[in-house]
Motif scaffolding. Sequence first.
Motif, PDB file in Angstrom:
ATOM      1  N   SER A   1      -8.972   8.009  11.710  1.00  0.00           N
ATOM      2  CA  SER A   1     -10.353   8.017  11.210  1.00  0.00           C
ATOM      3  C   SER A   1     -11.278   7.064  11.965  1.00  0.00           C
ATOM      4  O   SER A   1     -12.496   7.151  11.824  1.00  0.00           O
ATOM      5  CB  SER A   1     -10.372   7.660   9.717  1.00  0.00           C
ATOM      6  OG  SER A   1      -9.599   8.577   8.993  1.00  0.00           O
ATOM      7  N   GLU A   2     -10.701   6.116  12.741  1.00  0.00           N
ATOM      8  CA  GLU A   2     -11.477   5.165  13.545  1.00  0.00           C
ATOM      9  C   GLU A   2     -12.493   4.399  12.691  1.00  0.00           C
ATOM     10  O   GLU A   2     -13.692   4.390  12.945  1.00  0.00           O
ATOM     11  CB  GLU A   2     -12.189   5.887  14.694  1.00  0.00           C
ATOM     12  CG  GLU A   2     -11.237   6.545  15.675  1.00  0.00           C
ATOM     13  CD  GLU A   2     -11.966   7.261  16.798  1.00  0.00           C
ATOM     14  OE1 GLU A   2     -13.218   7.302  16.763  1.00  0.00           O
ATOM     15  OE2 GLU A   2     -11.303   7.777  17.705  1.00  0.00           O
ATOM     16  N   MET A   3     -11.964   3.772  11.607  1.00  0.00           N
ATOM     17  CA  MET A   3     -12.798   2.967  10.713  1.00  0.00           C
ATOM     18  C   MET A   3     -12.318   1.528  10.745  1.00  0.00           C
ATOM     19  O   MET A   3     -11.218   1.218  11.217  1.00  0.00           O
ATOM     20  CB  MET A   3     -12.720   3.532   9.289  1.00  0.00           C
ATOM     21  CG  MET A   3     -13.324   4.928   9.175  1.00  0.00           C
ATOM     22  SD  MET A   3     -12.689   5.828   7.763  1.00  0.00           S
ATOM     23  CE  MET A   3     -13.049   4.700   6.442  1.00  0.00           C
ATOM     24  N   ASN A   4     -13.163   0.634  10.223  1.00  0.00           N
ATOM     25  CA  ASN A   4     -12.796  -0.783  10.211  1.00  0.00           C
ATOM     26  C   ASN A   4     -11.565  -1.021   9.348  1.00  0.00           C
ATOM     27  O   ASN A   4     -10.731  -1.874   9.657  1.00  0.00           O
ATOM     28  CB  ASN A   4     -13.963  -1.627   9.709  1.00  0.00           C
ATOM     29  CG  ASN A   4     -15.111  -1.636  10.701  1.00  0.00           C
ATOM     30  OD1 ASN A   4     -15.008  -1.073  11.785  1.00  0.00           O
ATOM     31  ND2 ASN A   4     -16.210  -2.285  10.333  1.00  0.00           N
ATOM     32  N   ASN A   5     -11.476  -0.328   8.219  1.00  0.00           N
ATOM     33  CA  ASN A   5     -10.320  -0.422   7.326  1.00  0.00           C
ATOM     34  C   ASN A   5      -9.860   0.982   6.974  1.00  0.00           C
ATOM     35  O   ASN A   5     -10.613   1.946   7.107  1.00  0.00           O
ATOM     36  CB  ASN A   5     -10.672  -1.185   6.044  1.00  0.00           C
ATOM     37  CG  ASN A   5     -11.030  -2.629   6.321  1.00  0.00           C
ATOM     38  OD1 ASN A   5     -10.193  -3.407   6.747  1.00  0.00           O
ATOM     39  ND2 ASN A   5     -12.293  -2.969   6.100  1.00  0.00           N
ATOM     40  N   ARG A   6      -8.643   1.103   6.494  1.00  0.00           N
ATOM     41  CA  ARG A   6      -8.131   2.423   6.110  1.00  0.00           C
ATOM     42  C   ARG A   6      -8.039   2.582   4.599  1.00  0.00           C
ATOM     43  O   ARG A   6      -8.082   3.693   4.085  1.00  0.00           O
ATOM     44  CB  ARG A   6      -6.746   2.648   6.723  1.00  0.00           C
ATOM     45  CG  ARG A   6      -6.780   2.928   8.221  1.00  0.00           C
ATOM     46  CD  ARG A   6      -5.384   3.157   8.738  1.00  0.00           C
ATOM     47  NE  ARG A   6      -4.734   4.249   8.029  1.00  0.00           N
ATOM     48  CZ  ARG A   6      -3.406   4.456   8.015  1.00  0.00           C
ATOM     49  NH1 ARG A   6      -2.611   3.624   8.667  1.00  0.00           N
ATOM     50  NH2 ARG A   6      -2.900   5.478   7.358  1.00  0.00           N
ATOM     51  N   SER A   7      -7.940   1.484   3.844  1.00  0.00           N
ATOM     52  CA  SER A   7      -7.735   1.563   2.399  1.00  0.00           C
ATOM     53  C   SER A   7      -8.910   0.926   1.654  1.00  0.00           C
ATOM     54  O   SER A   7      -9.361  -0.176   2.023  1.00  0.00           O
ATOM     55  CB  SER A   7      -6.428   0.851   2.019  1.00  0.00           C
ATOM     56  OG  SER A   7      -6.161   1.011   0.647  1.00  0.00           O
ATOM     57  N   TYR A   8      -9.375   1.618   0.618  1.00  0.00           N
ATOM     58  CA  TYR A   8     -10.539   1.149  -0.144  1.00  0.00           C
ATOM     59  C   TYR A   8     -10.281   1.299  -1.647  1.00  0.00           C
ATOM     60  O   TYR A   8      -9.620   2.252  -2.093  1.00  0.00           O
ATOM     61  CB  TYR A   8     -11.790   1.936   0.243  1.00  0.00           C
ATOM     62  CG  TYR A   8     -12.247   1.685   1.661  1.00  0.00           C
ATOM     63  CD1 TYR A   8     -13.218   0.737   1.933  1.00  0.00           C
ATOM     64  CD2 TYR A   8     -11.682   2.371   2.721  1.00  0.00           C
ATOM     65  CE1 TYR A   8     -13.623   0.485   3.245  1.00  0.00           C
ATOM     66  CE2 TYR A   8     -12.068   2.136   4.035  1.00  0.00           C
ATOM     67  CZ  TYR A   8     -13.046   1.197   4.287  1.00  0.00           C
ATOM     68  OH  TYR A   8     -13.431   0.945   5.571  1.00  0.00           O
ATOM     69  N   LYS A   9     -10.862   0.397  -2.406  1.00  0.00           N
ATOM     70  CA  LYS A   9     -10.714   0.414  -3.869  1.00  0.00           C
ATOM     71  C   LYS A   9     -11.778   1.337  -4.475  1.00  0.00           C
ATOM     72  O   LYS A   9     -12.974   1.218  -4.171  1.00  0.00           O
ATOM     73  CB  LYS A   9     -10.880  -0.989  -4.431  1.00  0.00           C
ATOM     74  CG  LYS A   9     -10.727  -1.079  -5.939  1.00  0.00           C
ATOM     75  CD  LYS A   9     -10.965  -2.510  -6.428  1.00  0.00           C
ATOM     76  CE  LYS A   9     -10.873  -2.599  -7.943  1.00  0.00           C
ATOM     77  NZ  LYS A   9     -11.150  -3.981  -8.416  1.00  0.00           N
ATOM     78  N   ILE A  10     -11.346   2.242  -5.350  1.00  0.00           N
ATOM     79  CA  ILE A  10     -12.277   3.185  -5.999  1.00  0.00           C
ATOM     80  C   ILE A  10     -13.038   2.451  -7.100  1.00  0.00           C
ATOM     81  O   ILE A  10     -12.443   1.958  -8.058  1.00  0.00           O
ATOM     82  CB  ILE A  10     -11.527   4.385  -6.603  1.00  0.00           C
ATOM     83  CG1 ILE A  10     -10.737   5.132  -5.517  1.00  0.00           C
ATOM     84  CG2 ILE A  10     -12.511   5.347  -7.286  1.00  0.00           C
ATOM     85  CD1 ILE A  10      -9.803   6.202  -6.061  1.00  0.00           C
ATOM     86  N   VAL A  11     -14.365   2.349  -6.949  1.00  0.00           N
ATOM     87  CA  VAL A  11     -15.175   1.642  -7.955  1.00  0.00           C
ATOM     88  C   VAL A  11     -16.127   2.587  -8.694  1.00  0.00           C
ATOM     89  O   VAL A  11     -16.801   2.170  -9.637  1.00  0.00           O
ATOM     90  CB  VAL A  11     -16.001   0.503  -7.310  1.00  0.00           C
ATOM     91  CG1 VAL A  11     -15.080  -0.561  -6.758  1.00  0.00           C
ATOM     92  CG2 VAL A  11     -16.935   1.042  -6.233  1.00  0.00           C
ATOM     93  N   GLY A  12     -16.181   3.848  -8.300  1.00  0.00           N
ATOM     94  CA  GLY A  12     -17.082   4.770  -8.993  1.00  0.00           C
ATOM     95  C   GLY A  12     -16.840   6.211  -8.604  1.00  0.00           C
ATOM     96  O   GLY A  12     -16.240   6.514  -7.550  1.00  0.00           O
ATOM     97  N   PHE A  13     -17.280   7.095  -9.489  1.00  0.00           N
ATOM     98  CA  PHE A  13     -17.260   8.540  -9.217  1.00  0.00           C
ATOM     99  C   PHE A  13     -18.688   9.054  -9.378  1.00  0.00           C
ATOM    100  O   PHE A  13     -19.394   8.676 -10.312  1.00  0.00           O
ATOM    101  CB  PHE A  13     -16.328   9.269 -10.171  1.00  0.00           C
ATOM    102  CG  PHE A  13     -14.876   8.950  -9.974  1.00  0.00           C
ATOM    103  CD1 PHE A  13     -14.157   9.527  -8.939  1.00  0.00           C
ATOM    104  CD2 PHE A  13     -14.236   8.038 -10.798  1.00  0.00           C
ATOM    105  CE1 PHE A  13     -12.813   9.218  -8.745  1.00  0.00           C
ATOM    106  CE2 PHE A  13     -12.898   7.722 -10.616  1.00  0.00           C
ATOM    107  CZ  PHE A  13     -12.177   8.313  -9.579  1.00  0.00           C
TER     108      PHE A  13
END
Length: 841
Positions: A152-164
């Motif tokens: 994906s060429e992003m700064n990070n690969r994992s993110y915390k879900i804080v909203g829908f």
Amino acid sequence: MNPLTRNMWRDIQKSKGRFIAIILIIMLGVLIFVGVKAAGPSLNDSLNKTVNNKNLSDIQVVSSTGFDQSDLELARKVPGAQVEATKLKYVIGGKDKVAIALYGYNPNSKQNRLIMRSGRLPHNNNEIVLDSRAKTKYGYKLGQQFKFDKDSEMNNRSYKIVGFADSPQYIDNQSRGSTNIADGQVQLFAYIPEAELGLTVGTVLNLHFNSLKKMNTFSDDYKNAVAKKLKLLKHEFRNRASQRTNEVASDALTSLDQQQFLLDKQRSIDVQATNQQQIQLNSARIKILKQAKTTYTWQTREDLAGFSAYGESSDRIAAIANVFPVFFFLIAALITFTTITRMVEEARSEIGTFKALGYTKWEISKNYYYYAISAGVIGAVIGAIIGNETLPRIVLALYKQYITMDWVVGLQWNTILIALFFSLLATLGAAIIVIRKELVEGPAALMRPKSPKSAKKILLERIKPLWNHFSFNRKVSYRNLFRFKSRMFMTIIGIAGGTALILTGFGIQNSIGASGDRQYSEIFDYQAVVKLNDDGSFTKVKNVLKQDKKYRSSTPINSTTAKVMASGKQVNDVNVYTPDSVKDFDKFVHLGTNLDKHSVILSKKTAQLLNVKSGDNIHVNLTGGKKVTLKVGAISENFIGHFLYLSPSLYQQKFDKQVDPNTLLVHLKEQTNKQRKTLANNLLKSGSVMGTSYTHDVLSTVSKMSSSLKPIVLIFILLSGVLSFVVLYNLTNINVSERIRELSTIKVLGFYNNEVTMYIVRENIILTIVGIIVGYGVGNLLTAYILNQAATEQVIFPLTISWLGYLVATLLMIIFTAIVMLVTHKKLQHIDMIGALKSNE
């Protein structure tokens, strides 16, 4: 209270059933008329409120090389434009490895604001807001980690879900658009802080115009205004693509130029070595220019996933509303008119008495007018309130399963006033006509009952062998049927109208569903379309397909789009299919005739829009190709989309080049959703495929469109059934009250209760049978007319009514007749024969 008014209240009390019946008929007519007419505007108003509140962009431009500050300044030259650049990339992520439209979240952005369903917006770099579909379809929860693919060429690969959240850019919860990764279909959108995307510039340019906010986003005025703004924007960017290409390529080209300078110096030393390096440098230069080439994709709201489909759906309901409720209301008004007419005619003796007592015509008339106005206004007001407040909300509740929007249900005053006018026309109009007619006669004539119609021979009596075999009761019934023709026609109209309305309800749903079913069974006989890249290899694609157990066969075609013109009219985005092999093509597309060397085959809807027929010429402008004139050899049946088919030889003759296949039509055995995704993913991995589309997805969309109408159709059917029952009951009551002396006479002569009942009911049974048969015909005509009005530029709805529709309509009419028969039987058992037979003299 004067005697006239007191008499009116007594009449209402004595005939409460009739007064309530008039109110009910008017109420049902107004309810369906106002309710259905309000549904279309409510859908449009609700979406307008949603997109305006969230500042949905009017125009979006996607660039292959991104937008810098110069691009934003160019866009701001368009009068009234609010301009923002957004970062967007398509990546693979989640536990199911699906394609995701990943946006950079900017808290200062004013356009395309998210509609939060739970949780909050991201505050920190490691937080993500997911599409609400991720929660409902994939089971994600707040606080969980969402992981992206390593490519994906992003700064990070994992993110915390804080909203829908939902987005005004994706109003259709079933569709998120297409891409060239994973299985080719975007499944979710997501937002992370824009610094996390790893993009130096924005990739999407959003333009919003406050001056367009007051316009209906689906109106022609809005579309024309946006088209003008888009034309101005394109004019500003007319030279920008080449400039941007040079800017992006400049750094890399500078490095190559330095290498070229050194190479030129060495050329005199080793010519052979420098020639090989020169070839490599030239190849690198071509590759850089190709990668840096700037292309723009211009989009308006119509190009957003599901947006046009929503507008067409709203138009379809509006088209239904222009026909179905009007017909419904006319039936109600006609029966009401008859009921009021009969009521006044029954009151002849009372009118004569009051006239003899010296009351003026106005004094006598006004109480009947009040009676009619009361019934009309009460029915219209109740119907308008229930219709306006319930049916649109039912439709909106149904659409909210698929569409992101806020509800707006306003009072449709114009529709309500029209309904009130026609309600009073049916009630008060009838009273005025009959009262004026009755008051012409003198008191003595009015106080006598009307002379019965003289008996006449009917046609059946002239057929002696048949007539002589009828029983006495049957002979009387047949004579009465033709003797009172107005009563006969009114009953037939009532029954036929109810039957037709019920059939139409089924027909609308069946026909909308049939468009997809027939397109992909009778005409298109393939399960997938594989579109190749410009440099794609059919060999690679075939190898991938052959490894799939569900693969059966395929045929290559050249597929492109064109503008087709004739008679001063134009149809855009016509799919042009040219098969590599005409013989094999017939196994995949059934046109009903063969492609020849001299003419093309045009799909039916396209021919209708262009007003052409077999033998006419059309002008075809291929995308990226030249304009040619072709002769139409045949018109093919087609229900979805615009198509033009031509043979390889005609293609070569007209376009001066060989057919270059770029698409495969593929036969597949039945697949699961997982198998479809796997195959599409494998095809994309081959590097030769731009995308794969399945007919299953098209059929699912059409099925959803058909299913979404089920509650509306059910309402139509229920209300049509209630109207039919009230009409039949009312007409039977009128029949009995008009013939009370006749029925009393035959009862006195010794007829049993069952025979007296059958004296009336036999006529009802005959008229019901005739009404049902007539209703079949009227139902088909009404359905066909509505479908013609509801058809869009892309879709034709074939007239289709299932056997269930005919069965339900027939059974309901039989049941209603049986119920009325039982009620009538009870009523006739308690006839006051002596009172009915008293002389009026």
